[in-house]
Design an enzyme around this catalytic site. Structure first.
Site, PDB file in Angstrom:
ATOM      1  N   SER A 135       0.857  -1.179   0.000  1.00  0.00           N
ATOM      2  CA  SER A 135       0.000   0.000   0.000  1.00  0.00           C
ATOM      3  C   SER A 135       0.898   1.235   0.000  1.00  0.00           C
ATOM      4  O   SER A 135       1.672   1.442   0.934  1.00  0.00           O
ATOM      5  CB  SER A 135      -0.889  -0.031   1.249  1.00  0.00           C
ATOM      6  OG  SER A 135      -1.672   1.138   1.346  1.00  0.00           O
ATOM      7  N   LYS A 161      -0.923  -0.945  -4.510  1.00  0.00           N
ATOM      8  CA  LYS A 161      -2.148  -0.191  -4.166  1.00  0.00           C
ATOM      9  C   LYS A 161      -1.734   1.249  -3.930  1.00  0.00           C
ATOM     10  O   LYS A 161      -0.859   1.527  -3.116  1.00  0.00           O
ATOM     11  CB  LYS A 161      -2.774  -0.813  -2.911  1.00  0.00           C
ATOM     12  CG  LYS A 161      -3.747   0.072  -2.140  1.00  0.00           C
ATOM     13  CD  LYS A 161      -4.511  -0.734  -1.095  1.00  0.00           C
ATOM     14  CE  LYS A 161      -4.726   0.023   0.200  1.00  0.00           C
ATOM     15  NZ  LYS A 161      -5.442  -0.779   1.218  1.00  0.00           N
ATOM     16  N   LYS A 163      -2.786   4.950  -2.623  1.00  0.00           N
ATOM     17  CA  LYS A 163      -3.746   5.740  -1.868  1.00  0.00           C
ATOM     18  C   LYS A 163      -4.143   6.928  -2.734  1.00  0.00           C
ATOM     19  O   LYS A 163      -3.261   7.584  -3.325  1.00  0.00           O
ATOM     20  CB  LYS A 163      -3.110   6.224  -0.565  1.00  0.00           C
ATOM     21  CG  LYS A 163      -2.879   5.105   0.457  1.00  0.00           C
ATOM     22  CD  LYS A 163      -4.203   4.555   0.963  1.00  0.00           C
ATOM     23  CE  LYS A 163      -4.002   3.655   2.183  1.00  0.00           C
ATOM     24  NZ  LYS A 163      -5.285   3.152   2.710  1.00  0.00           N
ATOM     25  N   ASP A 189      -7.039   3.028  -3.245  1.00  0.00           N
ATOM     26  CA  ASP A 189      -7.792   3.079  -1.985  1.00  0.00           C
ATOM     27  C   ASP A 189      -8.053   4.542  -1.621  1.00  0.00           C
ATOM     28  O   ASP A 189      -7.113   5.308  -1.408  1.00  0.00           O
ATOM     29  CB  ASP A 189      -6.987   2.402  -0.866  1.00  0.00           C
ATOM     30  CG  ASP A 189      -7.752   2.295   0.447  1.00  0.00           C
ATOM     31  OD1 ASP A 189      -8.912   2.752   0.511  1.00  0.00           O
ATOM     32  OD2 ASP A 189      -7.177   1.756   1.415  1.00  0.00           O
ATOM     33  N   GLU A 214     -11.020   0.841  -3.740  1.00  0.00           N
ATOM     34  CA  GLU A 214     -11.370   0.507  -2.360  1.00  0.00           C
ATOM     35  C   GLU A 214     -12.006   1.707  -1.659  1.00  0.00           C
ATOM     36  O   GLU A 214     -11.459   2.815  -1.693  1.00  0.00           O
ATOM     37  CB  GLU A 214     -10.075   0.074  -1.645  1.00  0.00           C
ATOM     38  CG  GLU A 214     -10.219  -0.356  -0.200  1.00  0.00           C
ATOM     39  CD  GLU A 214      -8.866  -0.824   0.380  1.00  0.00           C
ATOM     40  OE1 GLU A 214      -7.924  -1.086  -0.414  1.00  0.00           O
ATOM     41  OE2 GLU A 214      -8.766  -0.912   1.611  1.00  0.00           O
ATOM     42  N   ASP A 239     -13.814  -1.609   2.483  1.00  0.00           N
ATOM     43  CA  ASP A 239     -12.931  -1.804   3.644  1.00  0.00           C
ATOM     44  C   ASP A 239     -13.712  -1.302   4.861  1.00  0.00           C
ATOM     45  O   ASP A 239     -14.394  -2.080   5.552  1.00  0.00           O
ATOM     46  CB  ASP A 239     -11.622  -1.027   3.407  1.00  0.00           C
ATOM     47  CG  ASP A 239     -10.675  -0.989   4.597  1.00  0.00           C
ATOM     48  OD1 ASP A 239     -11.024  -1.527   5.663  1.00  0.00           O
ATOM     49  OD2 ASP A 239      -9.577  -0.401   4.488  1.00  0.00           O
ATOM     50  N   LYS A 263     -10.138  -7.281   7.248  1.00  0.00           N
ATOM     51  CA  LYS A 263      -9.225  -6.876   8.330  1.00  0.00           C
ATOM     52  C   LYS A 263      -9.839  -7.360   9.631  1.00  0.00           C
ATOM     53  O   LYS A 263     -10.957  -6.955   9.978  1.00  0.00           O
ATOM     54  CB  LYS A 263      -9.100  -5.361   8.398  1.00  0.00           C
ATOM     55  CG  LYS A 263      -8.311  -4.707   7.299  1.00  0.00           C
ATOM     56  CD  LYS A 263      -8.278  -3.212   7.522  1.00  0.00           C
ATOM     57  CE  LYS A 263      -7.576  -2.495   6.383  1.00  0.00           C
ATOM     58  NZ  LYS A 263      -7.775  -1.033   6.469  1.00  0.00           N
ATOM     59  N   GLY A 291      -4.455  -4.579   5.834  1.00  0.00           N
ATOM     60  CA  GLY A 291      -3.484  -4.406   6.916  1.00  0.00           C
ATOM     61  C   GLY A 291      -3.707  -3.067   7.575  1.00  0.00           C
ATOM     62  O   GLY A 291      -4.399  -2.190   7.036  1.00  0.00           O
TER      63      GLY A 291
HETATM   64  O1  OSB Z   1      -7.303   1.682   4.395  1.00  0.00           O
HETATM   65  O2  OSB Z   1      -6.246  -0.109   4.097  1.00  0.00           O
HETATM   66  C1  OSB Z   1      -6.354   0.964   4.663  1.00  0.00           C
HETATM   67  C2  OSB Z   1      -3.310   1.561   6.889  1.00  0.00           C
HETATM   68  C3  OSB Z   1      -3.901   2.131   8.002  1.00  0.00           C
HETATM   69  C4  OSB Z   1      -5.259   2.347   7.994  1.00  0.00           C
HETATM   70  C5  OSB Z   1      -6.022   1.987   6.879  1.00  0.00           C
HETATM   71  C6  OSB Z   1      -5.441   1.407   5.767  1.00  0.00           C
HETATM   72  C7  OSB Z   1      -4.039   1.229   5.768  1.00  0.00           C
HETATM   73  C8  OSB Z   1      -3.316   0.711   4.615  1.00  0.00           C
HETATM   74  C9  OSB Z   1      -1.962   0.078   4.868  1.00  0.00           C
HETATM   75  O3  OSB Z   1      -3.683   0.818   3.469  1.00  0.00           O
HETATM   76  C10 OSB Z   1      -2.026  -1.394   4.832  1.00  0.00           C
HETATM   77  C11 OSB Z   1      -0.765  -2.016   5.398  1.00  0.00           C
HETATM   78  O4  OSB Z   1       0.220  -2.080   4.673  1.00  0.00           O
HETATM   79  O5  OSB Z   1      -0.779  -2.444   6.565  1.00  0.00           O
HETATM   80 MG    MG Z   2      -8.451   0.624   2.959  1.00  0.00          MG
END
Ligand code: OSB
Ligand code: MG
Length: 369
Positions: A135, A161, A163, A189, A214, A239, A263, A291
């Site tokens: 991510s 992925k 953001k 995402d 996402e 999510d 998650k 994650g």
């Molecule tokens: O939206 O998936 C998410 C991290 C913290 C809070 C929300 C998210 C995330 C990530 C990182 O996208 C995922 C990871 O590498 O742990």
């Molecule tokens: Mg997410």
């Protein structure tokens, strides 16, 4: 399992680089660990809540408070119990899923250690290694983003992925697709940063053959996601909205998503996470393991979860070094774009005592009263 008490521990974990999303920038995690204590065995749970209630309503100080005042006393008062019974004991308490998930994880680790069974085997894993994605946070500019993605691809990650947020969406996606080609598995995402009025703009992403988008809209807006999904060629993945297996069933029935990010912390633990994956499988909806910047403890459990049958897309289960220069456990290392599923009993990993001691900022005991 008869528990004698719990320990709550706060651990300061600086990130290797700031992680920027549509809801804020994280520089470090203030991790809350739950240690379940029994006569001959102990177990570890990691709470995924952040410093502030930005991703969801939970935040780490609030979790510590509800654990010490409500959840842990209830579990201790229940006497002998199994990890599978923790959720029932905690059912009278509304919400607080990340707090509940951390307790259940600690009890489950203790129980499985006592039984000599790995978490993956207990959950029903069908793989001994899992495909990993990464991510990638919002960058200062497109050039830096391309450098960062190139670095991760060089390390072997099998999916990227990005953001996104209003003002950082079509341009970075187009640049990454252009630079790394059509074969790259790519998804985005939004962490709830858009509204349905952005539908025409988000449809511009259809040109880039993304695996999924996402959580484009707010957590509670299932109908909005259904309306948006009908306007996009890109599959919608949820999510934040998927807070339980029941929520997953509703979202799927409404047409709000065709993929789900699973998650455990968000849904109240690994057992409910497995139920989410099960109901998705029953509806033909693929899932992947999300994650929350976990330490090696949560990572071990996420990798075990990702080894279940319906986890058909690469997860946000990245190697320790993507997050931390010094992980709490023996580091998870990528091999050919995959992480090995731990083989030991319970989580199969434990905190390195010296590292834990060095990074701990507070410890508190909660015993039966
Ligand atoms: O939206 O998936 C998410 C991290 C913290 C809070 C929300 C998210 C995330 C990530 C990182 O996208 C995922 C990871 O590498 O742990
Ligand atoms: Mg997410």
């Amino acid at each position: 399992m008869k528990l004698t008490g719990f320990e709550l521990r706060r651990v300061a974990m600086p990130l290797v680089a700031p992680f920027r999303t549509s809801f804020g920038t994280e520089h470090a995690r203030d991790v809350l660990l739950v240690r379940a204590l029994a006569d001959d065995v102990e177990g570890w749970g990691e709470c995924v809540a952040g410093l502030a209630p930005l991703y969801s309503s939970e935040y780490v100080d609030g979790v510590a408070q509800v654990l010490r005042s409500h959840l842990l006393p209830a579990v201790l008062a229940a006497g002998e119990l199994t990890a599978a019974e923790v959720a029932r004991v905690l059912q009278p308490f509304q919400g607080h899923r990340m707090a509940k998930g951390a307790v259940e994880m600690a009890v489950l680790d203790a129980e499985l250690r006592a039984a000599g069974m790995p978490l993956a085997a207990y959950l029903g894993a069908v793989r001994d290694a899992v495909d990993c994605g990464v991510s990638v946070g919002i960058a200062d500019d497109v050039g830096r983003l391309l450098d960062e993605v190139a670095g991760y691809l060089g390390e072997g990650y099998r999916r990227i992925k990005l953001k996104i947020a209003p003002g950082w969406d079509v341009e970075p996606v187009a640049a990454v697709r252009d630079e790394f080609g059509d074969e790259l598995l790519l998804q985005v995402d939004a962490n709830a940063a858009y509204t349905l009025a952005d539908a025409r703009h988000l449809a511009l992403l259809d040109a880039f053959d993304l695996l999924l988008i996402e959580q484009p809209l707010p957590e509670e807006d299932l109908r909005g996601h259904a309306a948006l999904a009908a306007k996009l060629a890109t599959p919608v993945c949820l999510d934040e909205s998927i807070v339980s297996a029941a929520a997953a069933v509703d979202a799927i029935a409404l047409g709000a998503c065709s993929v789900v990010n699973v998650k455990a912390g968000r849904v109240g633990g690994y057992l409910e996470a497995r139920r989410v994956a099960d109901v998705c499988a029953a509806h033909g909806v693929p899932v992947w393991a999300g994650g929350m910047l976990e330490t090696g403890l949560g990572r071990a459990a996420n990798v075990a979860l990702a080894a279940l049958p319906n986890f058909v897309l690469p997860g946000d289960t990245s190697a320790s070094r993507r997050y931390y220069a010094q992980d709490l456990t023996t580091p998870f290392e990528l091999r050919d774009g995959r992480l090995a599923v731990p083989r030991g009993a319970g989580l199969g990993v434990a905190p390195l005592p010296d590292v834990l001691e060095e990074l701990t900022t507070a410890v508190e005991q909660v015993t039966a009263r």
